[in-house]
Design a protein around this motif. Structure first.
Motif, short mmCIF file in Angstrom:
data_model
loop_
_atom_site.label_atom_id
_atom_site.label_comp_id
_atom_site.label_asym_id
_atom_site.label_seq_id
_atom_site.Cartn_x
_atom_site.Cartn_y
_atom_site.Cartn_z
N LEU A 339 0.84 -1.19 0.00
CA LEU A 339 0.00 0.00 0.00
C LEU A 339 0.87 1.23 0.00
O LEU A 339 1.91 1.27 0.66
CB LEU A 339 -0.87 -0.01 1.26
CG LEU A 339 -1.89 1.10 1.45
CD1 LEU A 339 -2.96 1.02 0.40
CD2 LEU A 339 -2.50 1.00 2.82
N VAL A 340 0.46 2.21 -0.76
CA VAL A 340 1.14 3.50 -0.76
C VAL A 340 0.10 4.56 -0.45
O VAL A 340 -0.92 4.66 -1.13
CB VAL A 340 1.78 3.79 -2.15
CG1 VAL A 340 2.37 5.17 -2.18
CG2 VAL A 340 2.82 2.74 -2.48
N LEU A 341 0.37 5.35 0.57
CA LEU A 341 -0.52 6.46 0.92
C LEU A 341 0.26 7.74 0.71
O LEU A 341 1.31 7.93 1.31
CB LEU A 341 -0.95 6.34 2.39
CG LEU A 341 -1.63 5.04 2.77
CD1 LEU A 341 -1.74 4.92 4.27
CD2 LEU A 341 -3.01 5.00 2.16
N ALA A 342 -0.26 8.61 -0.15
CA ALA A 342 0.52 9.80 -0.49
C ALA A 342 -0.41 10.91 -0.94
O ALA A 342 -1.63 10.76 -0.96
CB ALA A 342 1.53 9.48 -1.59
N LEU A 343 0.20 12.03 -1.29
CA LEU A 343 -0.52 13.12 -1.91
C LEU A 343 -0.07 13.20 -3.36
O LEU A 343 1.08 12.89 -3.66
CB LEU A 343 -0.20 14.44 -1.21
CG LEU A 343 -0.35 14.45 0.31
CD1 LEU A 343 0.07 15.80 0.86
CD2 LEU A 343 -1.77 14.15 0.71
N MET A 363 4.94 4.22 2.29
CA MET A 363 4.78 2.99 1.51
C MET A 363 4.93 1.80 2.44
O MET A 363 5.81 1.78 3.30
CB MET A 363 5.85 2.91 0.42
CG MET A 363 5.79 4.07 -0.55
SD MET A 363 6.73 3.78 -2.04
CE MET A 363 8.37 3.81 -1.41
N HIS A 364 4.08 0.84 2.23
CA HIS A 364 4.19 -0.40 2.99
C HIS A 364 4.38 -1.51 1.98
O HIS A 364 3.42 -1.94 1.32
CB HIS A 364 2.92 -0.61 3.81
CG HIS A 364 2.96 -1.84 4.63
ND1 HIS A 364 3.77 -1.97 5.72
CD2 HIS A 364 2.31 -3.01 4.50
CE1 HIS A 364 3.60 -3.17 6.25
NE2 HIS A 364 2.72 -3.82 5.52
N LYS B 95 -1.48 -1.12 -4.13
CA LYS B 95 -2.54 -0.14 -4.24
C LYS B 95 -1.95 1.21 -3.84
O LYS B 95 -1.26 1.31 -2.82
CB LYS B 95 -3.66 -0.52 -3.29
CG LYS B 95 -4.84 0.41 -3.33
CD LYS B 95 -5.85 -0.06 -2.31
CE LYS B 95 -7.23 0.28 -2.74
NZ LYS B 95 -8.23 -0.18 -1.80
N ILE B 96 -2.23 2.19 -4.62
CA ILE B 96 -1.76 3.55 -4.32
C ILE B 96 -2.98 4.43 -4.11
O ILE B 96 -3.86 4.49 -4.98
CB ILE B 96 -0.92 4.11 -5.49
CG1 ILE B 96 0.28 3.22 -5.73
CG2 ILE B 96 -0.49 5.54 -5.20
CD1 ILE B 96 1.13 3.66 -6.89
N VAL B 97 -3.02 5.08 -2.98
CA VAL B 97 -4.10 6.02 -2.68
C VAL B 97 -3.47 7.38 -2.51
O VAL B 97 -2.54 7.55 -1.71
CB VAL B 97 -4.84 5.62 -1.39
CG1 VAL B 97 -5.95 6.58 -1.09
CG2 VAL B 97 -5.38 4.20 -1.52
#
Lengths: 381, 106
Positions: A339-343, A363-364, B95-97
């Motif tokens: 999983l990637v959490l970003a802007l 990023m995980h 998955k990219i959020v």
């Protein structure tokens, strides 16, 4: 670097804890709850592997009251521990002359001061008498102080103040209990006042209709006060308990029928974090965006469950998605969802070539956490 | 002040959410206070990522799914590779959020 990630996480934890300390104190939760929060949070992170077991901090940030500054009588020893409890000598200056005179209680002090003023021949000043009498901390009454001798025994200990406060406490307790009792009365009386509001609300359209019995409608209009009483019973303390109980049977029925695009939409909103394992392409809003409205695209999968949708042919859109997803997840660990959490700064597309610039992301991947400041992505659709 | 609740889905965020849930269930905290904590976490995490992290990453892969809804992009990549100075990670599915960075400045 993994070590940097842990350091950043620890710094975030410290930052959060320090900034919500004030909120905790304002809310009355206290330092113990805050410490518990921090401890539990870090423990979970260690268990999850986000930070290593031995947490090294640059300096312990603990709010310790500074040692009293006015301690000149006691030699200032070198290594002063943070948790050294201040002794009585440190807190209360040993000089006995200053404290006892200044208590401003009129009731107890007037007796003290008035008596020596009478026989002024014996003593140069009333204050000197008090000093003389108070130096005898054993409680020996001086010849001038016979009537107030019970106070005498208490004065050196400074307990007079407590006597007054005990009385005050009792008074406040009584006052609060009286206040609590009066609050009950006020609740009812305020409820009575609310009665005046109800007829005005009911008359215009009967917006709170009682449709659980045909006869009730006539009762409503003819005897508005009865309805008001029924509504009123539930209103004052327990909210709209009785009111909504009448309305729910109405609303419950129409709520079931038109919901043909998802059986458990409400539950999805309550548990937004669960949904990544079974990626359902047809219901985009439920799993990813917490505030997305119910998607306009009718989903054929839940519609199969509805009795009314049997006539339409099933579109079988989900077959491929489910198969692909299951195959992929057999290879990966079931717990690690990469999983990637970003802007994002920019997302562009040229034909089937997608480009995006991301920033400030977590990023995980492969059970590791990696942080980045900037990222460039190039994807082929 | 609005915050991006995005980072609550990370490991550190999930740990905090679980901790707060337990404490609210045990009535050690009020729900309002728990929300305040989470909002502060959002701010602190955003600040930390802006100021303390300096690495740059490149992502390449096959785009399986894209979605843009409520100003949030969601990509699902297949057979992607993440590269940076100290990183070279191939993953089968990721998955990219991504939330809009411009919303933060409002």
């Amino acid at each position: 670097m993994a070590t940097n990630v842990s350091a950043v996480y620890i710094q975030v934890v410290d930052d959060v804890i320090s900034k919500i300390r004030d909120e905790f104190i304002n809310f009355g939760a206290g330092e113990s709850a805050l410490a518990e929060l921090q401890a539990m949070w870090e423990m979970k992170m260690v268990q999850a592997g986000a930070i290593p077991g031995n947490i090294e901090r640059p300096a312990p940030q603990k709010n310790v009251a500074p040692t009293p500054v006015h301690d000149l009588n006691v030699p200032y020893e070198g290594p002063i521990e943070e948790y050294e409890t201040p002794t009585a000598d440190m807190l209360f200056p040993p000089t006995p002359l200053q404290t006892p005179i200044q208590t401003p209680l009129p009731g107890t002090d007037s007796g003290m001061y008035n008596i020596p003023t009478g026989p002024s021949d014996y003593a140069p000043s009333p204050i000197a008498d008090i000093r003389n009498s108070l130096d005898l901390k054993t409680g020996r009454p001086s010849p001038y102080m016979q009537p107030p001798s019970p106070w005498m025994s208490q004065r050196p200990l400074g307990v007079d103040v407590n006597v007054a406060y005990v009385d005050g406490r009792q008074e406040t307790d009584r006052g609060s209990s009286q206040h609590a009792m009066t609050q009950d009365f006020f609740m009812n009386s305020s409820g009575k006042r609310k009665r005046d509001d109800y007829p005005s609300r009911l008359n215009p359209g009967g917006y709170l209709p009682q449709q659980d019995g045909s006869g009730d409608i006539t009762i409503e209009f003819s005897l508005p006060q009865n309805v008001v009483n029924q509504l009123h019973k539930g209103s004052p303390k327990h909210g709209q308990g009785s009111v909504t109980s009448k309305v729910i049977p109405d609303r419950g029925q129409p709520a079931v029928l038109p919901q043909s695009d998802g059986v458990q939409d409400d539950y999805d909103d309550l548990f937004p974090f669960q949904g990544v394992t079974t990626e359902d392409y047809n219901t985009p809003g439920d799993h990813v965006e917490l505030r997305a409205p119910t998607p306009a695209v009718a989903t054929p999968k839940p519609s199969k469950d509805e009795a009314e949708e049997d006539d339409e042919p099933s579109l079988n859109e989900d077959d491929d998605d489910d198969d692909e997803l299951d195959d992929d997840q057999d290879d990966d660990e079931p717990n690690t969802q990469h999983l990637v959490l970003a802007l994002f700064d920019k997302v562009t597309r040229t034909k089937s070539r997608w480009k995006c610039t991301l920033k400030d992301g977590i990023m995980h991947l492969n059970n590791r956490d990696i942080l980045f400041n900037k990222a460039n992505g190039e994807f082929e659709f | 002040m609005s915050t991006f609740e995005l980072y609550r889905r990370s490991r550190i965020g999930m740990c905090l959410t679980e901790t707060l849930d337990e404490m609210v269930t045990n009535e050690r905290l009020s729900p309002d206070l728990a929300i305040q904590v989470l909002m502060q976490f959002d701010r602190s995490m955003t600040d930390a990522l802006e100021n303390q992290v300096k690495s740059k990453v490149t992502i390449k892969g096959h785009l399986h799914t894209y979605r843009f809804c409520d100003n949030v992009w969601t990509f699902i990549l297949k057979d992607a590779t993440f590269k940076s100075d100290e990183l070279n990670e191939p993953v089968k599915r990721v998955k990219i959020v991504a939330c809009d960075s411009k919303l933060l400045q409002q």
